[in-house]
Motif scaffolding. Structure first.
Motif, PDB file in Angstrom:
ATOM      1  N   ALA A 195       9.846 -65.603  14.817  1.00 17.26           N
ATOM      2  CA  ALA A 195       8.671 -66.844  13.968  1.00 17.26           C
ATOM      3  C   ALA A 195       9.645 -67.500  13.206  1.00 17.26           C
ATOM      4  N   ASP A 196      10.431 -66.396  11.876  1.00 17.48           N
ATOM      5  CA  ASP A 196      10.708 -67.390  11.147  1.00 17.48           C
ATOM      6  C   ASP A 196      11.450 -68.518  11.777  1.00 17.48           C
ATOM      7  N   LEU A 197      12.357 -68.330  12.143  1.00 14.57           N
ATOM      8  CA  LEU A 197      13.371 -68.957  12.679  1.00 14.57           C
ATOM      9  C   LEU A 197      12.949 -70.023  13.354  1.00 14.57           C
ATOM     10  N   PHE A 198      12.449 -69.724  14.237  1.00 13.11           N
ATOM     11  CA  PHE A 198      11.692 -71.153  14.939  1.00 13.11           C
ATOM     12  C   PHE A 198      11.316 -71.340  13.922  1.00 13.11           C
ATOM     13  N   LEU A 199      10.154 -71.698  12.818  1.00 19.67           N
ATOM     14  CA  LEU A 199       9.110 -72.235  11.814  1.00 19.67           C
ATOM     15  C   LEU A 199      10.442 -73.232  11.039  1.00 19.67           C
ATOM     16  N   ASP A 200      11.495 -72.943  11.330  1.00 16.33           N
ATOM     17  CA  ASP A 200      12.542 -73.506  10.662  1.00 16.33           C
ATOM     18  C   ASP A 200      12.725 -74.318  10.807  1.00 16.33           C
ATOM     19  N   SER A 201      13.128 -74.408  12.639  1.00 19.59           N
ATOM     20  CA  SER A 201      14.140 -74.864  12.874  1.00 19.59           C
ATOM     21  C   SER A 201      12.506 -76.196  14.056  1.00 19.59           C
ATOM     22  N   ILE A 202      11.418 -76.199  13.497  1.00 19.77           N
ATOM     23  CA  ILE A 202      10.626 -76.759  14.441  1.00 19.77           C
ATOM     24  C   ILE A 202      11.185 -78.707  14.439  1.00 19.77           C
ATOM     25  N   SER A 203      10.491 -79.188  13.101  1.00 21.18           N
ATOM     26  CA  SER A 203      11.391 -80.346  12.875  1.00 21.18           C
ATOM     27  C   SER A 203      12.809 -81.095  12.753  1.00 21.18           C
ATOM     28  N   THR A 223       4.356 -66.046  18.792  1.00 21.38           N
ATOM     29  CA  THR A 223       5.587 -65.189  17.559  1.00 21.38           C
ATOM     30  C   THR A 223       4.953 -65.446  16.430  1.00 21.38           C
ATOM     31  N   SER A 224       4.535 -66.237  15.888  1.00 19.80           N
ATOM     32  CA  SER A 224       3.645 -66.961  14.944  1.00 19.80           C
ATOM     33  C   SER A 224       2.107 -65.810  14.863  1.00 19.80           C
ATOM     34  N   ILE A 225       1.847 -65.911  16.081  1.00 22.69           N
ATOM     35  CA  ILE A 225       0.247 -65.003  16.025  1.00 22.69           C
ATOM     36  C   ILE A 225       0.208 -63.717  15.509  1.00 22.69           C
ATOM     37  N   ILE A 226       1.340 -63.630  15.846  1.00 21.91           N
ATOM     38  CA  ILE A 226       1.438 -61.944  15.179  1.00 21.91           C
ATOM     39  C   ILE A 226       2.627 -61.032  14.162  1.00 21.91           C
ATOM     40  N   SER A 227       2.812 -62.230  13.870  1.00 19.33           N
ATOM     41  CA  SER A 227       3.824 -62.500  12.415  1.00 19.33           C
ATOM     42  C   SER A 227       3.603 -62.836  10.794  1.00 19.33           C
ATOM     43  N   LEU A 228       2.683 -63.661  11.459  1.00 22.17           N
ATOM     44  CA  LEU A 228       2.501 -64.691   9.888  1.00 22.17           C
ATOM     45  C   LEU A 228       0.775 -63.574   9.861  1.00 22.17           C
ATOM     46  N   ASP A 229       0.264 -64.097   8.200  1.00 22.04           N
ATOM     47  CA  ASP A 229      -0.602 -64.022   7.870  1.00 22.04           C
ATOM     48  C   ASP A 229      -1.982 -64.837   7.582  1.00 22.04           C
ATOM     49  N   ARG A 230      -3.177 -64.570   7.669  1.00 20.97           N
ATOM     50  CA  ARG A 230      -3.608 -66.044   7.942  1.00 20.97           C
ATOM     51  C   ARG A 230      -3.783 -67.236   6.964  1.00 20.97           C
ATOM     52  N   ILE A 250       0.115 -77.461  26.352  1.00 17.93           N
ATOM     53  CA  ILE A 250       0.210 -76.772  27.051  1.00 17.93           C
ATOM     54  C   ILE A 250      -0.989 -75.533  27.269  1.00 17.93           C
ATOM     55  N   PRO A 251      -1.273 -75.448  28.717  1.00 12.07           N
ATOM     56  CA  PRO A 251      -3.310 -74.760  28.717  1.00 12.07           C
ATOM     57  C   PRO A 251      -3.405 -73.328  28.078  1.00 12.07           C
ATOM     58  N   HIS A 252      -4.264 -73.710  27.358  1.00 13.21           N
ATOM     59  CA  HIS A 252      -5.306 -72.750  26.650  1.00 13.21           C
ATOM     60  C   HIS A 252      -4.256 -72.235  24.698  1.00 13.21           C
ATOM     61  N   LEU A 253      -3.403 -72.660  24.999  1.00 13.40           N
ATOM     62  CA  LEU A 253      -2.276 -72.043  23.976  1.00 13.40           C
ATOM     63  C   LEU A 253      -3.530 -72.830  22.682  1.00 13.40           C
ATOM     64  N   SER A 254      -3.958 -74.019  22.530  1.00 16.16           N
ATOM     65  CA  SER A 254      -4.830 -74.455  21.735  1.00 16.16           C
ATOM     66  C   SER A 254      -6.498 -73.966  21.589  1.00 16.16           C
ATOM     67  N   GLU A 255      -6.583 -73.949  22.363  1.00 20.22           N
ATOM     68  CA  GLU A 255      -8.310 -72.218  22.179  1.00 20.22           C
ATOM     69  C   GLU A 255      -7.885 -71.353  21.392  1.00 20.22           C
ATOM     70  N   PHE A 256      -6.369 -70.402  22.365  1.00 21.60           N
ATOM     71  CA  PHE A 256      -5.882 -69.224  21.555  1.00 21.60           C
ATOM     72  C   PHE A 256      -5.680 -69.208  19.880  1.00 21.60           C
ATOM     73  N   MET A 257      -4.873 -70.155  19.424  1.00 19.70           N
ATOM     74  CA  MET A 257      -4.477 -70.158  18.068  1.00 19.70           C
ATOM     75  C   MET A 257      -5.655 -70.665  17.463  1.00 19.70           C
ATOM     76  N   ARG A 294      -1.124 -55.282  23.102  1.00 15.50           N
ATOM     77  CA  ARG A 294      -1.542 -54.845  22.151  1.00 15.50           C
ATOM     78  C   ARG A 294      -1.379 -55.599  20.298  1.00 15.50           C
ATOM     79  N   GLU A 295      -0.097 -55.847  20.366  1.00 16.94           N
ATOM     80  CA  GLU A 295       0.029 -56.687  19.290  1.00 16.94           C
ATOM     81  C   GLU A 295      -1.033 -57.952  18.898  1.00 16.94           C
ATOM     82  N   VAL A 296      -1.766 -58.620  19.599  1.00 20.43           N
ATOM     83  CA  VAL A 296      -2.220 -59.908  19.385  1.00 20.43           C
ATOM     84  C   VAL A 296      -4.091 -59.090  19.023  1.00 20.43           C
TER      85      VAL A 296
END
Length: 386
Positions: A195-203, A223-230, A250-257, A294-296
């Protein structure tokens, strides 16, 4: 996400299809179609070595005429490349020699001859001086590693790339390496680092040969949902413009997050159910499907219980849109595994939270360590007195 394969490396697109052929959740009708697509891909690049491997594992049926035809084309093309290598070594400069050897490496990579490709890449590297060009050779190796899911090879190649960067390297390649390393971490269940590596690479994402941008965002959110605090999730993911631009594709991803962040737990479970098939069919996430599930659920149950000192089982079941029996069974498993800090009063039908107090835990640890130190000092003093 399947429609964005134009820029992705052909071999990695092929690897996705091969993973679906051995997947129990893919229907037999779809497997027939996918098998035809795999055969077409093998034919288009005359991938004789890979074809033999796929035949030996019963993925494709043996066609002797096709195999001989591909071998003949491979031999003819290799002969032309070898002539160019010989000509470059005799008559041309160092850069032309390197380019000729690189062409030979890419030929073996294209036809799926892993061993010869490695050998030739080493030869090409010996002819390479520039750090950036050496990095490109590492990226080719990483792509082969992801094709065969050879995690040892991927790990060694990432370490090699980092050592090369110590000698110097441009930011574009450094940012590309973050995506490769993030995908490796996700594939080996290190979701926090991924999650940290992906977030660093977004832009700065330019790694289209590895995966599409939509797929990259899909992995980043999961990866961010199960790794980051609120708070971090809100700042880095929920409000990130780069994520918001493709989230709806991406189907269901917006509602999921968003339902998780907005505490709409019933909507979250519905969206989560919609995402499970995508996660299950993904070649990198499939081995970790049960763990991720389980983690989610741990994250969402913890978030709900954080607001209460005690809450009825019925209220929680209603909030999640499930039965009391389901919540009872779910929570009892997570409590027993030490994932949730609460206890169930079955008679009263109430959940009582007992969140660990960080300050109190630190105080208890200090007292314990202090007692241990005093005991050691007393033992030492007896020895000195003697």
């Amino acid at each position: 996400m399947e429609g964005q394969e134009e820029n992705q490396e052909k071999r990695l697109v092929l690897a996705n299809k091969l993973s679906h052929l051995t997947h129990s959740d893919v229907s037999d009708i779809d497997k027939v179609r996918i098998r035809e697509e795999v055969l077409d891909a093998v034919k288009s690049d005359d991938m004789a070595p890979l074809y033999e491997t796929l035949v030996s594992t019963n993925v494709l049926d043996m066609d002797s005429k096709l195999l001989e035809s591909m071998r003949a084309k491979n031999a003819e093309e290799l002969k032309k490349i070898d002539e160019k290598v010989a000509d470059a070594e005799e008559n041309l400069g160092e850069s032309e020699v390197r380019e000729a050897h690189l062409a030979r490496s890419l030929f073996f990579i294209r036809i799926g001859d892993k061993e010869k490709a490695f050998e030739q890449l080493k030869v090409t590297e010996s002819k390479t001086v520039a750090v950036g060009q050496k990095m490109d050779l590492v990226f080719y190796t990483l792509q082969m590693g992801f094709f065969s899911m050879d995690f040892d090879l991927i790990s060694r190649s990432i370490d090699k790339a980092k050592n090369l960067f110590d000698e110097g390297g441009d930011w574009e390649r450094k940012n590309r390496l973050k995506v490769y390393e993030g995908l490796f971490c996700m594939s080996t269940r290190n979701f926090k680092k991924a999650a940290d590596l992906f977030l660093d690479s977004i832009s700065t994402f330019t790694t289209y040969e590895l995966l599409s941008y939509d797929t990259f965002i899909f992995y980043t959110v999961l990866t961010s949902i199960i790794s980051l605090d609120r708070v971090s999730l809100k700042q880095k993911v929920v409000d990130a413009p780069e994520i918001l631009t493709v989230l709806g594709k991406i189907p269901h991803l917006s509602e999921f997050m968003n339902s998780l962040y907005d505490c709409q737990y019933k909507s979250f479970f519905i969206a989560f159910a919609g995402l499970t098939e995508q996660i299950k069919l993904d070649r990198y996430l499939h081995p970790h499907f049960r763990y991720y599930m389980r983690e989610v659920r741990t994250v969402v149950y913890s978030q709900f219980l954080e607001s209460y000192k005690s809450v009825t089982m019925e209220a929680m079941a209603t909030a999640f849109g499930v039965t009391v029996e389901f919540i009872d069974l779910e929570l009892s498993r997570f409590i027993a595994a030490g994932k949730l800090h609460c206890k169930i009063d079955k008679v009263a039908g109430v959940l009582e939270t007992n969140r660990p107090d960080a300050k109190n835990a630190l105080y208890q640890a200090t007292i314990k360590q202090g007692d241990f130190l005093l005991n050691r000092i007393q033992k030492l003093s007896r020895v000195i007195d003697l």
